[in-house]
Design a protein around this motif. Structure first.
Motif, PDB file in Angstrom:
ATOM      1  N   VAL A 185       0.857  -1.191   0.000  1.00  0.00           N
ATOM      2  CA  VAL A 185       0.000   0.000   0.000  1.00  0.00           C
ATOM      3  C   VAL A 185       0.890   1.237   0.000  1.00  0.00           C
ATOM      4  O   VAL A 185       1.830   1.341   0.797  1.00  0.00           O
ATOM      5  CB  VAL A 185      -0.923   0.004   1.224  1.00  0.00           C
ATOM      6  CG1 VAL A 185      -1.787   1.267   1.238  1.00  0.00           C
ATOM      7  CG2 VAL A 185      -1.811  -1.225   1.236  1.00  0.00           C
ATOM      8  N   ARG A 186       0.554   2.164  -0.896  1.00  0.00           N
ATOM      9  CA  ARG A 186       1.290   3.425  -0.955  1.00  0.00           C
ATOM     10  C   ARG A 186       0.589   4.480  -0.107  1.00  0.00           C
ATOM     11  O   ARG A 186      -0.605   4.362   0.200  1.00  0.00           O
ATOM     12  CB  ARG A 186       1.381   3.904  -2.406  1.00  0.00           C
ATOM     13  CG  ARG A 186       2.143   2.963  -3.338  1.00  0.00           C
ATOM     14  CD  ARG A 186       1.948   3.359  -4.776  1.00  0.00           C
ATOM     15  NE  ARG A 186       0.528   3.275  -5.157  1.00  0.00           N
ATOM     16  CZ  ARG A 186       0.086   3.448  -6.413  1.00  0.00           C
ATOM     17  NH1 ARG A 186       0.946   3.733  -7.389  1.00  0.00           N
ATOM     18  NH2 ARG A 186      -1.204   3.363  -6.674  1.00  0.00           N
ATOM     19  N   VAL A 187       1.323   5.501   0.231  1.00  0.00           N
ATOM     20  CA  VAL A 187       0.736   6.583   1.015  1.00  0.00           C
ATOM     21  C   VAL A 187      -0.411   7.233   0.255  1.00  0.00           C
ATOM     22  O   VAL A 187      -1.458   7.569   0.829  1.00  0.00           O
ATOM     23  CB  VAL A 187       1.807   7.626   1.384  1.00  0.00           C
ATOM     24  CG1 VAL A 187       1.168   8.810   2.123  1.00  0.00           C
ATOM     25  CG2 VAL A 187       2.890   7.009   2.239  1.00  0.00           C
ATOM     26  N   SER A 188      -0.263   7.373  -1.046  1.00  0.00           N
ATOM     27  CA  SER A 188      -1.330   7.977  -1.853  1.00  0.00           C
ATOM     28  C   SER A 188      -2.607   7.140  -1.804  1.00  0.00           C
ATOM     29  O   SER A 188      -3.716   7.685  -1.867  1.00  0.00           O
ATOM     30  CB  SER A 188      -0.868   8.140  -3.299  1.00  0.00           C
ATOM     31  OG  SER A 188      -0.475   6.881  -3.847  1.00  0.00           O
ATOM     32  N   PRO A 231       1.878  -4.750   3.664  1.00  0.00           N
ATOM     33  CA  PRO A 231       3.044  -3.885   3.924  1.00  0.00           C
ATOM     34  C   PRO A 231       2.816  -2.475   3.386  1.00  0.00           C
ATOM     35  O   PRO A 231       2.111  -2.271   2.394  1.00  0.00           O
ATOM     36  CB  PRO A 231       4.178  -4.589   3.170  1.00  0.00           C
ATOM     37  CG  PRO A 231       3.707  -5.996   2.978  1.00  0.00           C
ATOM     38  CD  PRO A 231       2.218  -5.925   2.861  1.00  0.00           C
ATOM     39  N   LEU A 232       3.418  -1.543   4.049  1.00  0.00           N
ATOM     40  CA  LEU A 232       3.351  -0.142   3.654  1.00  0.00           C
ATOM     41  C   LEU A 232       4.630   0.214   2.910  1.00  0.00           C
ATOM     42  O   LEU A 232       5.739   0.027   3.432  1.00  0.00           O
ATOM     43  CB  LEU A 232       3.188   0.733   4.892  1.00  0.00           C
ATOM     44  CG  LEU A 232       3.084   2.239   4.706  1.00  0.00           C
ATOM     45  CD1 LEU A 232       1.834   2.604   3.913  1.00  0.00           C
ATOM     46  CD2 LEU A 232       3.068   2.935   6.060  1.00  0.00           C
ATOM     47  N   GLU A 233       4.479   0.704   1.674  1.00  0.00           N
ATOM     48  CA  GLU A 233       5.662   1.108   0.912  1.00  0.00           C
ATOM     49  C   GLU A 233       6.343   2.290   1.592  1.00  0.00           C
ATOM     50  O   GLU A 233       5.686   3.194   2.120  1.00  0.00           O
ATOM     51  CB  GLU A 233       5.272   1.495  -0.510  1.00  0.00           C
ATOM     52  CG  GLU A 233       4.905   0.314  -1.394  1.00  0.00           C
ATOM     53  CD  GLU A 233       4.698   0.727  -2.841  1.00  0.00           C
ATOM     54  OE1 GLU A 233       5.051   1.885  -3.181  1.00  0.00           O
ATOM     55  OE2 GLU A 233       4.196  -0.090  -3.626  1.00  0.00           O
ATOM     56  N   ASP A 234       7.677   2.283   1.542  1.00  0.00           N
ATOM     57  CA  ASP A 234       8.448   3.380   2.143  1.00  0.00           C
ATOM     58  C   ASP A 234       7.992   3.661   3.571  1.00  0.00           C
ATOM     59  O   ASP A 234       7.700   4.798   3.962  1.00  0.00           O
ATOM     60  CB  ASP A 234       8.332   4.657   1.297  1.00  0.00           C
ATOM     61  CG  ASP A 234       8.819   4.434  -0.129  1.00  0.00           C
ATOM     62  OD1 ASP A 234       9.810   3.697  -0.301  1.00  0.00           O
ATOM     63  OD2 ASP A 234       8.186   4.976  -1.055  1.00  0.00           O
ATOM     64  N   ALA A 235       7.927   2.577   4.361  1.00  0.00           N
ATOM     65  CA  ALA A 235       7.391   2.703   5.714  1.00  0.00           C
ATOM     66  C   ALA A 235       8.275   3.537   6.626  1.00  0.00           C
ATOM     67  O   ALA A 235       7.812   4.040   7.645  1.00  0.00           O
ATOM     68  CB  ALA A 235       7.195   1.311   6.318  1.00  0.00           C
ATOM     69  N   GLY A 236       9.538   3.667   6.280  1.00  0.00           N
ATOM     70  CA  GLY A 236      10.407   4.486   7.114  1.00  0.00           C
ATOM     71  C   GLY A 236      10.944   3.732   8.315  1.00  0.00           C
ATOM     72  O   GLY A 236      11.230   2.532   8.248  1.00  0.00           O
ATOM     73  N   ALA A 237      11.035   4.410   9.454  1.00  0.00           N
ATOM     74  CA  ALA A 237      11.684   3.846  10.637  1.00  0.00           C
ATOM     75  C   ALA A 237      10.924   2.629  11.151  1.00  0.00           C
ATOM     76  O   ALA A 237       9.694   2.555  11.075  1.00  0.00           O
ATOM     77  CB  ALA A 237      11.786   4.903  11.726  1.00  0.00           C
TER      78      ALA A 237
END
Length: 298
Positions: free
Chosen positions: A183-186, A260-266
């Protein structure tokens, strides 16, 4: 020498006669007198002045009285401390931000209960700041809180990392997001979003993730457990650490799923904390150990 012998001398002095002391102590006067004589023989001092009119504290006994009272007071303090320690050992209070409840906390409490059947465990849901305050005040023995990777840890607590996970998007299986591998933030911005209130780490995580962008609609709530229930009831999607979703009864029953979240960060850390200063009851140490062992198994 026994403590009750000293307490008998104190009673005779306070009440002014052997007879009245015997009545208060629910002893016969001869029994009380003989107990005091045994103490006098041990000390080599006549503590009572015995006359036809009755027995009262002697001059020598009065000189020793401050020492006698000091011993009695010290024993009383010891008894109160022991009672307090007994109470603490019979009640463990753990504060939690309500994360990893099913895979970690519940099994650890179940194992603790098996080995400490007489010790109660009180699990209190709270925000991180409240947990820290209660740990410092001594009203919590242990605390389960989240951090983001790279956060500074407070020096007042002994901190043990239990779990390290990535943020995932939690949604119903019939959500359009469930058809995606990631899933992307958008994608999130187009869906009703359930976020944690300010004071939770995942609130700060979402603030970073959205970077000022607003979702189509949002709710706010306390803790992962309520967030998952709101998802299961179709109110929207939420973002949680994977260890708060995988293995949850709602996930096992198919009421919720995660992606999963794309570019989830920390990464999101779950840590166990306790106060550095002061003594830690043995029961709290045992629950601490069980939580660490359970986390290693996960």
């Amino acid at each position: 020498m026994r403590v009750e012998q000293l307490e008998y001398i104190e009673a005779v002095t306070r009440l002014g006669s052997l007879r009245r002391a015997a009545e208060e102590l629910h002893l016969s006067q001869p029994a009380l007198s003989e107990t005091v004589r045994n103490l006098e023989r041990e000390l080599g001092v006549d503590l009572l002045d015995r006359r036809r009119s009755g027995a009262k504290i002697s001059d020598e006994g009065r000189e020793l009285l401050p020492h006698i009272i000091g011993v009695i007071d010290a024993v009383d303090r010891l008894r109160r401390a022991a009672d307090h320690q007994h109470h603490i050992s019979r009640m463990i209070r753990l504060g939690t931000v309500n994360t990893a409840t099913v895979p970690l906390l519940v099994p650890a409490v179940r194992d603790f209960r098996a080995s400490h059947p007489m010790t109660q465990v009180e699990v209190v849901g709270a925000q991180q700041a409240e947990i820290h305050r209660s740990l410092l005040e001594g009203s919590f023995d242990l605390g389960l809180v989240n951090y983001l990777q790279g956060d500074d840890l407070p020096p007042d607590f002994q901190t043990t990392e239990l779990l390290r996970g990535r943020a995932v998007v939690c949604m119903r299986p019939d959500s359009p997001l469930a058809a995606r591998e990631t899933v992307r933030v958008s994608d999130l911005l187009a869906e009703p979003l359930i976020v944690m209130r300010s004071g939770y780490v995942m609130h700060r995580f979402m603030h970073r993730l959205l970077a000022g962008r607003a979702p189509a609609f949002s709710y706010s709530t306390d803790g992962a457990e309520m967030g998952k229930l709101m998802v299961a009831e179709g109110l929207g999607a939420t973002v949680l650490p994977d260890f708060s979703v995988v293995g949850d009864p709602l996930e096992r029953s198919g009421s919720i799923v995660c992606r999963p979240l794309e570019d989830a960060g920390a990464a999101v850390l779950l840590v166990l904390q306790r106060r550095r200063s002061g003594s830690v009851p043995r029961a709290a140490r045992d629950l601490h150990r069980l939580l660490v062992e359970r986390a290693r198994g996960l």
